[in-house]
Design an enzyme around this catalytic site. Structure first.
Site, PDB file in Angstrom:
ATOM      1  N   GLU A  37      30.751  26.536  42.750  1.00 46.39           N
ATOM      2  CA  GLU A  37      32.199  26.408  42.841  1.00 46.39           C
ATOM      3  C   GLU A  37      32.599  24.946  43.035  1.00 46.39           C
ATOM      4  O   GLU A  37      31.742  24.067  43.175  1.00 46.39           O
ATOM      5  CB  GLU A  37      32.706  27.310  43.971  1.00 46.39           C
ATOM      6  CG  GLU A  37      32.389  28.777  43.666  1.00 46.39           C
ATOM      7  CD  GLU A  37      32.914  29.757  44.692  1.00 46.39           C
ATOM      8  OE1 GLU A  37      33.335  29.338  45.788  1.00 46.39           O
ATOM      9  OE2 GLU A  37      32.908  30.971  44.373  1.00 46.39           O
ATOM     10  N   CYS A  46      29.927  30.266  36.754  1.00 49.83           N
ATOM     11  CA  CYS A  46      29.170  31.471  37.120  1.00 49.83           C
ATOM     12  C   CYS A  46      27.666  31.224  37.066  1.00 49.83           C
ATOM     13  O   CYS A  46      27.166  30.384  36.296  1.00 49.83           O
ATOM     14  CB  CYS A  46      29.490  32.603  36.153  1.00 49.83           C
ATOM     15  SG  CYS A  46      31.159  33.253  36.275  1.00 49.83           S
ATOM     16  N   GLU A  48      25.442  33.218  35.825  1.00 41.72           N
ATOM     17  CA  GLU A  48      24.869  33.610  34.527  1.00 41.72           C
ATOM     18  C   GLU A  48      24.893  32.452  33.541  1.00 41.72           C
ATOM     19  O   GLU A  48      23.918  32.186  32.837  1.00 41.72           O
ATOM     20  CB  GLU A  48      25.649  34.792  33.936  1.00 41.72           C
ATOM     21  CG  GLU A  48      25.518  36.081  34.722  1.00 41.72           C
ATOM     22  CD  GLU A  48      26.614  36.257  35.767  1.00 41.72           C
ATOM     23  OE1 GLU A  48      27.056  35.236  36.352  1.00 41.72           O
ATOM     24  OE2 GLU A  48      27.015  37.404  36.006  1.00 41.72           O
ATOM     25  N   CYS A  79      31.144  38.580  34.078  1.00 39.81           N
ATOM     26  CA  CYS A  79      32.539  38.418  33.658  1.00 39.81           C
ATOM     27  C   CYS A  79      32.620  38.313  32.131  1.00 39.81           C
ATOM     28  O   CYS A  79      31.609  38.117  31.440  1.00 39.81           O
ATOM     29  CB  CYS A  79      33.161  37.193  34.323  1.00 39.81           C
ATOM     30  SG  CYS A  79      32.746  35.622  33.553  1.00 39.81           S
TER      31      CYS A  79
HETATM   32  N1  THU Z   1      30.620  34.980  39.689  1.00 44.96           N
HETATM   33  C1  THU Z   1      29.419  34.799  39.096  1.00 44.96           C
HETATM   34  O1  THU Z   1      28.752  33.786  39.292  1.00 44.96           O
HETATM   35  N2  THU Z   1      28.966  35.782  38.289  1.00 44.96           N
HETATM   36  C2  THU Z   1      29.572  36.990  38.108  1.00 44.96           C
HETATM   37  O2  THU Z   1      29.057  37.839  37.400  1.00 44.96           O
HETATM   38  C3  THU Z   1      30.866  37.258  38.740  1.00 44.96           C
HETATM   39  C4  THU Z   1      31.481  36.112  39.455  1.00 44.96           C
HETATM   40  C5  THU Z   1      31.075  33.966  40.643  1.00 44.96           C
HETATM   41  C6  THU Z   1      32.228  33.111  40.224  1.00 44.96           C
HETATM   42  C7  THU Z   1      32.777  32.682  41.556  1.00 44.96           C
HETATM   43  O3  THU Z   1      32.025  31.579  42.036  1.00 44.96           O
HETATM   44  C8  THU Z   1      32.510  33.851  42.465  1.00 44.96           C
HETATM   45  O4  THU Z   1      31.477  34.605  41.823  1.00 44.96           O
HETATM   46  C9  THU Z   1      33.710  34.738  42.697  1.00 44.96           C
HETATM   47  O5  THU Z   1      34.292  35.135  41.504  1.00 44.96           O
END
Ligand code: THU
Length: 128
Positions: A37, A46, A48, A79
């Site tokens: 983040e 993310c 992934e 997502c």
């Molecule tokens: N996030 C991921 O890294 N992967 C997912 O499959 C869903 C969401 C992260 C993005 C953000 O840092 C936090 O989770 C909340 O959305």
């Protein structure tokens, strides 16, 4: 799954406090990623996509499987943006998501992103 669970401890998620670990299987090698983040919220990334990036940076172009681990109540589905990025390198790939308490779900990527736009969507025109 073990690699995703292990790397998850390095997730940088001070804003959402939702820690995600991912591991991609590509060319019989495993590449990991965590969500990362940023104080400028939209710039977060993310887990992934960071794992896919690690595989691509190592020269891989074909992803067979991706594992995701979170501590959510239910296994976390990737997502929409990550589905699209996975489609680029692994339209036949398997997506497996597991909670830290051990609940697991698996999907074929093609079921998560039906009728996807992808490398074959440009048509026969070679201008790309
Ligand atoms: N996030 C991921 O890294 N992967 C997912 O499959 C869903 C969401 C992260 C993005 C953000 O840092 C936090 O989770 C909340 O959305």
């Amino acid at each position: 799954m073990a690699a995703a669970a292990e790397v998850r401890t390095n997730a940088y998620a001070p804003y959402s406090e939702f820690h995600v670990g991912a591991a991609v299987l590509a060319g019989d090698r495993v590449f990991t990623g965590v969500n990362m983040e940023n104080a400028s919220y939209p710039l977060g990334m993310c887990a992934e996509r960071n794992a896919v990036g690690a595989a691509v940076a190592a020269g891989e172009r074909r992803i067979d499987c991706i594992a995701v681990v979170t501590d959510a109540a239910r296994p976390t589905p990737p997502c929409g943006g990550c589905r699209q990025v996975l489609w680029e390198f692994g339209p036949d790939s398997l997506v497996v998501s597991q909670t830290t308490s051990g609940e697991r779900v698996a999907w074929a990527l093609e079921d998560l992103i039906p009728d996807a736009f992808g490398p074959d969507s440009f048509g026969p025109d070679p201008h790309r």
